[in-house]
Design a protein around this motif. Structure first.
Motif: not given
Ligand code: ATP
Ligand code: MG
Length: 321
Positions: A174-183
């Motif tokens: 899985a590739k997750v962008d921490e900054v926008v992990a949960t909007v």
């Protein structure tokens, strides 16, 4: 490197989907081989209305195309055009323990919100595993809510591979962008199509205004100093503003005289400005649905080729002759 991405046509696409997944997916077309699909079978877990499903599916396709999905470079299709995935879903079901599914956060989260639990919703992660494994995907760009599902895919794949003593399935990451992990949504919870807390990417000005003005805040008055740290308006503004603009916004929170309504209007403007460049292309596809259908069919034919080869290998491995 193969990247796989799916989105459910379960409602109107929102800025959480965009920053959590769509943006990265579009950008990934330069990094590897992108496989992207509209998850129509998955959407059946929540959409039981013919018109809505059709409308949402078109909209999702049109939005992807408007945002830069390149159907020549990438493989872009609608899930139910490649039925092999259902066969693999069933096969994988027999390598998935009940306990694994019972631990799924997304399932627990949805049922705790009163969304009725049918078998489809419960077994959703198995269908997702089939999506990923059928296409030998290496990378799955997702929001934080889907990390666990990708981990479950690895568990299922591992258990299958071990059982048959053969590396049939690749283990995806899985590739997750921490900054926008949960909007966060307008109520502060995870923004979700099915939670009625969204700010939509493409909608009428009136509707968008209604959504932005509906962001929940505390009840501080105009003449009070406000806290940006825990404010939903600020968390959403972070997605649309640069450092200088954010510093300016923090200053406004610290200076009595303005209310949350003012901050919301600033955010509203930024959102409209952000998505405006895509509107013309979107309009074009809205008026050319036949072309959209053809694009999806072309994508399905590319996807089916890979899927049918993979299924032959799997059937052969397990004894479905
Ligand atoms: P539903 O409520 O029907 O589950 P959803 O809004 O959660 O809809 P999905 O189709 O389940 O959307 O997810 C599509 C992609 O968007 C996934 O990769 C998911 O991780 C990502 N995503 C969804 N909501 C958010 C969010 N609030 N923040 C970041 N990413 C998100
Ligand atoms: Mg979801």
């Amino acid at each position: 490197m193969r990247i796989l991405s799916g989105i459910q046509p379960s409602g109107t696409i929102h800025i959480g989907n965009y920053f959590g997944m769509i943006k990265k997916m579009i950008e990934s077309q330069n990094d590897g081989e992108l496989f992207a699909f509209i998850a129509s079978y998955h959407a059946l877990t929540s959409v039981k209305d013919k018109e809505s499903l059709e409308k949402n599916s078109y909209e999702a396709a049109i939005n992807f195309l408007a945002l830069g999905m390149d159907p020549e470079k990438s493989t872009f299709w609608i899930q139910h055009d490649v039925k092999e995935v259902l066969e693999l879903y069933w096969i994988l079901s027999n390598h998935t323990s009940m306990g694994l599914l019972e631990r799924a956060h997304s399932y627990k989260d949805k049922t705790s919100r009163g969304i009725s639990a049918n078998h489809g919703l419960f077994s959703y992660p198995v269908l997702m595993a089939a999506d990923i494994l059928l296409f030998n995907s290496n990378i799955v760009p997702v929001g934080k809510d889907q990390i666990q599902h990708v981990e479950m895919t690895r568990d299922i794949a591992n258990s299958f591979n071990n059982h048959y003593g053969k590396e049939i399935f690749l283990l995806p990451t899985a590739k997750v962008d921490e900054v926008v992990a949960t909007v966060p949504g307008t109520d502060g919870a995870k923004m979700s199509k099915s939670y009625n807390n969204t700010i939509d990417m493409f909608t009428t000005s009136k509707q968008r205004k209604k959504q932005v003005m509906g962001i929940v805040t505390d009840s501080k008055e105009l003449d009070e100093v406000k806290e940006w740290e825990s404010c939903n308006i600020y968390s959403i503004s972070k997605l649309f503003m640069n450092d200088d603009e954010l510093a300016n916004l923090r200053q406004r929170y610290a200076t009595p005289g303005e209310g949350y309504g003012h901050f919301k209007l600033t955010l509203l403007e930024k959102i409209e400005e952000y998505f405006k460049p895509y509107e013309e292309k979107r309009e074009y596809f809205l008026n050319n649905k036949k072309e959209v259908r053809e694009i999806l069919e072309f994508g399905a034919s590319k996807a089916r080729k890979i899927a049918s080869e993979k299924m032959r290998e799997i059937r052969d491995t397990i004894g479905l002759i």
